[in-house]
Scaffold this motif. Sequence first.
Motif, PDB file in Angstrom:
ATOM      1  N   ASP A 196     -39.736 -49.499  15.343  1.00 15.28           N
ATOM      2  CA  ASP A 196     -39.981 -48.879  14.045  1.00 15.28           C
ATOM      3  C   ASP A 196     -41.491 -48.742  13.913  1.00 15.28           C
ATOM      4  O   ASP A 196     -42.217 -49.000  14.859  1.00 15.28           O
ATOM      5  N   VAL A 197     -41.953 -48.345  12.717  1.00 10.29           N
ATOM      6  CA  VAL A 197     -43.396 -48.318  12.494  1.00 10.29           C
ATOM      7  C   VAL A 197     -43.870 -49.745  12.237  1.00 10.29           C
ATOM      8  O   VAL A 197     -43.068 -50.666  12.097  1.00 10.29           O
ATOM      9  N   ALA A 198     -45.191 -49.916  12.149  1.00 11.82           N
ATOM     10  CA  ALA A 198     -45.722 -51.262  12.004  1.00 11.82           C
ATOM     11  C   ALA A 198     -45.300 -51.891  10.682  1.00 11.82           C
ATOM     12  O   ALA A 198     -44.993 -53.080  10.622  1.00 11.82           O
ATOM     13  N   PHE A 199     -45.298 -51.122   9.602  1.00 13.36           N
ATOM     14  CA  PHE A 199     -44.947 -51.664   8.281  1.00 13.36           C
ATOM     15  C   PHE A 199     -43.827 -50.831   7.675  1.00 13.36           C
ATOM     16  O   PHE A 199     -44.078 -49.921   6.897  1.00 13.36           O
ATOM     17  N   PRO A 200     -42.569 -51.151   8.023  1.00 12.43           N
ATOM     18  CA  PRO A 200     -41.451 -50.304   7.583  1.00 12.43           C
ATOM     19  C   PRO A 200     -41.338 -50.217   6.067  1.00 12.43           C
ATOM     20  O   PRO A 200     -41.066 -49.157   5.513  1.00 12.43           O
ATOM     21  N   ARG A 201     -41.584 -51.327   5.380  1.00 16.24           N
ATOM     22  CA  ARG A 201     -41.448 -51.323   3.932  1.00 16.24           C
ATOM     23  C   ARG A 201     -42.498 -50.406   3.304  1.00 16.24           C
ATOM     24  O   ARG A 201     -42.233 -49.656   2.373  1.00 16.24           O
ATOM     25  N   LEU A 202     -43.709 -50.490   3.848  1.00 14.75           N
ATOM     26  CA  LEU A 202     -44.785 -49.628   3.345  1.00 14.75           C
ATOM     27  C   LEU A 202     -44.436 -48.163   3.569  1.00 14.75           C
ATOM     28  O   LEU A 202     -44.750 -47.294   2.752  1.00 14.75           O
ATOM     29  N   ASN A 203     -43.763 -47.912   4.679  1.00 15.28           N
ATOM     30  CA  ASN A 203     -43.361 -46.549   5.002  1.00 15.28           C
ATOM     31  C   ASN A 203     -42.421 -46.000   3.931  1.00 15.28           C
ATOM     32  O   ASN A 203     -42.551 -44.862   3.491  1.00 15.28           O
ATOM     33  N   ALA A 204     -41.469 -46.845   3.491  1.00 15.18           N
ATOM     34  CA  ALA A 204     -40.555 -46.416   2.437  1.00 15.18           C
ATOM     35  C   ALA A 204     -41.342 -46.137   1.153  1.00 15.18           C
ATOM     36  O   ALA A 204     -41.097 -45.146   0.462  1.00 15.18           O
ATOM     37  N   LEU A 205     -42.295 -46.999   0.865  1.00 14.43           N
ATOM     38  CA  LEU A 205     -43.115 -46.796  -0.334  1.00 14.43           C
ATOM     39  C   LEU A 205     -43.885 -45.483  -0.238  1.00 14.43           C
ATOM     40  O   LEU A 205     -43.950 -44.715  -1.198  1.00 14.43           O
ATOM     41  N   SER A 206     -44.426 -45.197   0.962  1.00 15.26           N
ATOM     42  CA  SER A 206     -45.134 -43.923   1.168  1.00 15.26           C
ATOM     43  C   SER A 206     -44.230 -42.763   0.806  1.00 15.26           C
ATOM     44  O   SER A 206     -44.619 -41.852   0.072  1.00 15.26           O
ATOM     45  N   PHE A 207     -43.020 -42.807   1.348  1.00 12.97           N
ATOM     46  CA  PHE A 207     -42.133 -41.676   1.096  1.00 12.97           C
ATOM     47  C   PHE A 207     -41.839 -41.536  -0.386  1.00 12.97           C
ATOM     48  O   PHE A 207     -41.941 -40.451  -0.956  1.00 12.97           O
ATOM     49  N   TRP A 208     -41.475 -42.634  -1.030  1.00 13.54           N
ATOM     50  CA  TRP A 208     -41.050 -42.508  -2.424  1.00 13.54           C
ATOM     51  C   TRP A 208     -42.205 -42.120  -3.326  1.00 13.54           C
ATOM     52  O   TRP A 208     -42.018 -41.391  -4.305  1.00 13.54           O
ATOM     53  N   LEU A 209     -43.413 -42.578  -2.996  1.00  9.61           N
ATOM     54  CA  LEU A 209     -44.560 -42.145  -3.793  1.00  9.61           C
ATOM     55  C   LEU A 209     -44.758 -40.643  -3.642  1.00  9.61           C
ATOM     56  O   LEU A 209     -44.951 -39.915  -4.621  1.00  9.61           O
ATOM     57  N   PHE A 210     -44.699 -40.187  -2.382  1.00 11.73           N
ATOM     58  CA  PHE A 210     -44.826 -38.748  -2.169  1.00 11.73           C
ATOM     59  C   PHE A 210     -43.758 -38.002  -2.966  1.00 11.73           C
ATOM     60  O   PHE A 210     -44.020 -37.028  -3.656  1.00 11.73           O
ATOM     61  N   PHE A 211     -42.514 -38.490  -2.868  1.00 10.33           N
ATOM     62  CA  PHE A 211     -41.395 -37.790  -3.489  1.00 10.33           C
ATOM     63  C   PHE A 211     -41.561 -37.732  -5.011  1.00 10.33           C
ATOM     64  O   PHE A 211     -41.377 -36.678  -5.635  1.00 10.33           O
ATOM     65  N   MET A 212     -41.948 -38.850  -5.606  1.00  4.79           N
ATOM     66  CA  MET A 212     -42.107 -38.870  -7.060  1.00  4.79           C
ATOM     67  C   MET A 212     -43.275 -37.983  -7.480  1.00  4.79           C
ATOM     68  O   MET A 212     -43.213 -37.302  -8.510  1.00  4.79           O
ATOM     69  N   GLY A 213     -44.341 -37.992  -6.688  1.00  2.00           N
ATOM     70  CA  GLY A 213     -45.464 -37.090  -6.982  1.00  2.00           C
ATOM     71  C   GLY A 213     -44.991 -35.644  -6.965  1.00  2.00           C
ATOM     72  O   GLY A 213     -45.302 -34.850  -7.867  1.00  2.00           O
ATOM     73  N   ALA A 214     -44.206 -35.302  -5.945  1.00  2.28           N
ATOM     74  CA  ALA A 214     -43.720 -33.928  -5.826  1.00  2.28           C
ATOM     75  C   ALA A 214     -42.832 -33.569  -7.013  1.00  2.28           C
ATOM     76  O   ALA A 214     -42.948 -32.488  -7.598  1.00  2.28           O
ATOM     77  N   MET A 215     -41.962 -34.475  -7.405  1.00  4.45           N
ATOM     78  CA  MET A 215     -41.068 -34.184  -8.532  1.00  4.45           C
ATOM     79  C   MET A 215     -41.863 -34.030  -9.817  1.00  4.45           C
ATOM     80  O   MET A 215     -41.626 -33.126 -10.618  1.00  4.45           O
ATOM     81  N   LEU A 216     -42.835 -34.905 -10.009  1.00  8.03           N
ATOM     82  CA  LEU A 216     -43.661 -34.812 -11.215  1.00  8.03           C
ATOM     83  C   LEU A 216     -44.341 -33.453 -11.274  1.00  8.03           C
ATOM     84  O   LEU A 216     -44.370 -32.787 -12.313  1.00  8.03           O
ATOM     85  N   PHE A 217     -44.878 -33.028 -10.125  1.00 10.39           N
ATOM     86  CA  PHE A 217     -45.557 -31.733 -10.112  1.00 10.39           C
ATOM     87  C   PHE A 217     -44.577 -30.611 -10.422  1.00 10.39           C
ATOM     88  O   PHE A 217     -44.899 -29.670 -11.147  1.00 10.39           O
ATOM     89  N   ASN A 218     -43.379 -30.736  -9.891  1.00 11.65           N
ATOM     90  CA  ASN A 218     -42.434 -29.630 -10.015  1.00 11.65           C
ATOM     91  C   ASN A 218     -41.783 -29.495 -11.383  1.00 11.65           C
ATOM     92  O   ASN A 218     -41.237 -28.442 -11.692  1.00 11.65           O
ATOM     93  N   ILE A 219     -41.819 -30.551 -12.191  1.00 14.74           N
ATOM     94  CA  ILE A 219     -41.247 -30.360 -13.523  1.00 14.74           C
ATOM     95  C   ILE A 219     -42.258 -29.705 -14.464  1.00 14.74           C
ATOM     96  O   ILE A 219     -41.909 -29.328 -15.572  1.00 14.74           O
ATOM     97  N   SER A 220     -43.512 -29.546 -13.989  1.00 14.47           N
ATOM     98  CA  SER A 220     -44.534 -29.052 -14.913  1.00 14.47           C
ATOM     99  C   SER A 220     -44.140 -27.709 -15.520  1.00 14.47           C
ATOM    100  O   SER A 220     -44.410 -27.458 -16.681  1.00 14.47           O
ATOM    101  N   PHE A 221     -43.482 -26.849 -14.760  1.00 16.91           N
ATOM    102  CA  PHE A 221     -43.272 -25.518 -15.307  1.00 16.91           C
ATOM    103  C   PHE A 221     -42.179 -25.458 -16.358  1.00 16.91           C
ATOM    104  O   PHE A 221     -42.093 -24.496 -17.107  1.00 16.91           O
ATOM    105  N   VAL A 222     -41.363 -26.502 -16.459  1.00 17.43           N
ATOM    106  CA  VAL A 222     -40.404 -26.504 -17.564  1.00 17.43           C
ATOM    107  C   VAL A 222     -40.759 -27.493 -18.669  1.00 17.43           C
ATOM    108  O   VAL A 222     -40.213 -27.426 -19.754  1.00 17.43           O
TER     109      VAL A 222
END
Lengths: 649, 94
Positions: free
Chosen positions: A131-157
Motif C-alpha cells: 500500500d502507500v506509506a500512510f494509508p489512513r492519510l491517503n483516505a483523508l487526502s481523498f475525502w478532503l479533495f472530494f469535499m472541496g470539490a463538492m463545496l465548489f460545485n454547489i456554489s452555482f445553486v
Amino acid sequence: MEFFERFAIPHPSPAIYASMVAIGLTVIAIIVGLTYFKKWGYLWREWITTVDHKRIGIMYLISALLMLFRGGVDAIMMRAQLAVPENTLLDSQHYNEIFSTHGVVMIIFMAMPFIIALMNYIVPLQIGARDVAFPRLNALSFWLFFMGAMLFNISFVIGGSPDAGWTSYFPLAGNEFSKSVGTNYYMIAIQIAGLGTLMTGINFIATILKMRAPGMTLMKMPMFTWSALITNIIIVFAFPVLTVALAMGTMDRLFATHFFTTGNGGMDMLWANLFWVWGHPEVYILILPAFGVYSEVIPTFARRNLYGYRSMVWSMVIICLLSFLVWVHHFFTMGQGALVNSIFSITTMAIAVPTGIKIFNWLFTLWKGKIRITTPMLYSLLFIPIFTIGGVTGVMLAMSAADYQYHNTMFLVAHFHLVIIPGVVFAMLAGLTYWWPKMFGFMLNERIGKWAAWLIGIGTCVAFFPMFISGLDGQARRMFTYSEATGFGIWNMIAFFGAIMLAVGFVLIVYNIYYSTRYASRDIPADPWDARSLEWATHSPVPEYNFAITPDVNSRDAFWNHKKNNQKLFKGDYQEIHMPNNSGVPFIMSALFFVFGFAMVFSVWILAIISAIGIFACMGHRSLEKDHGHHLSVDHIKETEEKLGGANS
Amino acid sequence: MKELFPRKQLLGFVSSLILTIVALLVYFLDFSFTVGLTILLITAFTQAALQLVVFMHAGETKDRGAIYTNIYYGIIIALLTIFGSLLALAWGYV
Ligand code: HEM
Ligand SMILES: [Cu+2]
C-alpha cells in the motif's frame, strides 16, 4: 428571513433553477436507490471507510470523470455562446461565472484527481508495495479533495458561482468588485482540496522513497513511478504557496485585512505573483504524470525498452527545478521592467529544452519498434504532434516583447489547451484504457475506444487551431460576445464544431465503459498487453494485498525479464501479511471540513466554530487511538491465490 | 559515564533558549526596524536548523541523504521565490 437571503442566487436564470431541480432529484434518487437495494452498509464498509490505495484510486477516478463532465458542459456552453456574433444564449455575468468555474473544475477537480487516481492505483503496484506509506492519510487526502470539490460545485445553486476567472486576480476578486459569496467559495473550497493534495504529496514521496521492493534502486524504477516522485516533490514545494495565498485572500474577503487591496498598504499584484508561483509548477504537476504514462505506453506497444532512461529522469529533475523559475511569464504585461521580463523569458525558453528531450526520447523509442496501434498507443501517437504545437506556441508566448501582443487573447487560450489536452487528458485516457484491465478485470472495447480517440484527437485540433488565428486578429479571451464586423465569427463557429466532436468523443468513452462492462470477456490474462512493469505481475483485478510474495527486482524491466528470460521474480513462500484497518474518521473529518467551509463562505460563525472543534476532535481521536492493523493468514492468502488462478511465479 | 551524558542535547537546549531570549529582546528593546528584523531572521533560521538537526534527528538515520537534499532544495526554492518576487514587484518594477 434575513438570514436565509444570503443563500439566494444573485443572478439567477431558468437554467440554474432547472439544475437545482435536477440536483435535488438526483440526490433523492441516490438516497432512495441505496436504501432500496440495501447498499448503505456496503458503501460504508467497502468504500467510505477504505484505506486501500486501489479503492481510493478508483474513487478519485470516478470523481475525476464526473468533474470532466461538469467542466465539459461549461465548455460547450461557452463555445455555443461564442459560435455566432452577438449571441444571447448567455449574458455576460453567466459567461463570467462559467469560464471561472470551468477553469477551476478542469484543473483542480478534474486533472488533479485524475493524475492522483492513476498514481494511487499504479505506483504501489509498480514498486511492489502493499500500500502507500500512510494509508489512513491517503483516505483523508481523498475525502478532503472530494469535499472541496463538492463545496465548489454547489456554489452555482447556493449563493452564486465565483466569477473572477480561475486565476481570481485581485482587486477584481476583492469585496469591492466581487460582491457575491462566489469568490469565498473559490478561496475556501480550493483550500480544502489543496490540503488533501499536499498530504498526497508527502505520502507518495515517503512511499516511493521507503517502500520499494528489494533490489529496486531509484534508477531501476519504472518511469511512471519516477514521474510520480518528481510530481509529488513539486506538489510539496508548490502547494504551500497556494495555501498561503488562499488564506490571505480569505482573510481579505472575510475579515477585512489588506493583503491584496489597492489601498491601505495592500498590494493587488502580490496575489498574481503568489498565484503563479504555485500556478506554473502546477502545470508541470499535471504534465509530468502524463509523461510518465506515455513512457509506459510507448515502450509497451513499440515492444522496445524506453530510449534514454537516464535522460528521461534527468530532464524531469531539471524540470522540477526550472518549473519554479518561470512564473513571471504569466504577467509580463503587469509593469515590471525589461530586465525582469528578459530574465524570465530566458528561463521560460530553457524549460522547453528538457521537454524537447523527452519528445525525442519517445520518438527514438518508436524508431524501429514493432508498433502495435492499440487505443492507449493511439492517444500517445496523437499526443506527440499536437503537444508539440502547443509547446512551440508556448515558446512564442515566452518572448516577453511579443507577449504584449498575445497576452489575454485567444492565442493564449489555444496554447494552453493544446498542451493540457494532449498532455493531461489524452494521457489520462490512455492510462485509463491501458490500466483498465488491471483495475476491473476486463478490457475496454478497442473499436469504440479508437473511434473515441480519433474524435477527441481531431476535435482538439478543430476546436483550438482557429483560436490561434482569431487571437492574432485580436479576439480577447473571457469576452462573452463580439460584433459581426470583427470577422471572428467563422473561427468561433469552427471551434464550436470541434467542441461538439470532443463532446461526442467523451460520450463514446462513457458508452464504451457501459458496453464493455456488459459484454467484454472476463477471461483475460493478468498481463493482457504483454507489458513490462511490475503491476502486471499480479492478478487482475488485484487482490487487497497486491502481491502474495514481495517481488525481487534486479533489473529495470524485471517483469519483462521474468517473462522472457526466466528470471525468478517471486522467491520464498507465503507469509502472513500485515494490513492496515479501515477507518471512518477521514470521512467524518472531511465532512466536518465541508460544513466548516460552508459556514465560512456564508459567515455563519457559530457553525464554523462548532465544526472546527469537531475537526480538532477527530485529530485528537487519531492521536490517542490504538490501531495496529490486522494480519492475513497464510491460509487466507493461499485460498485467494488459488481462486485467482494459482500461484503466479 | 561520558557516553550517557546527553551533552549535545543539553547544549542544543541551552542554545535554543538563548536564541529565544535574543529574539524576545527585539520586542522589549528599542531597535530600528532593520536591525530588529535582521535579528529576528537570523535567530529564526538558526533556531529552525537547530531543532531539525538536534531534536528531530535529521542526519542520524540512513535517510540522511534524502532529508538533507529535501531541506537544501526547499531553501533554494524559497530563496529563489522570495528574491524573484522582490525582483518582479519591487526592484525591477518601473
Ligand atoms: C514548452 C513549454 C511551455 C512554455 C514555453 C510555456 C509558456 C507559456 C507562457 C509564456 C504563458 C503565458 C502567456 C500569457 O499569459 O500571455 C503560458 C500560459 C499558460 N500555459 Fe504554458 N508553456 C509551456 C508549457 C505548458 C504546459 C506543459 C502546460 C500545461 C500542462 C501549460 C499551461 C499553461 C496555462 C494553463 C497557461 C495560461 C494560464 C492562464 O492565464 O489562464 N503550458 N505558457
Ligand atoms: Cu507558466
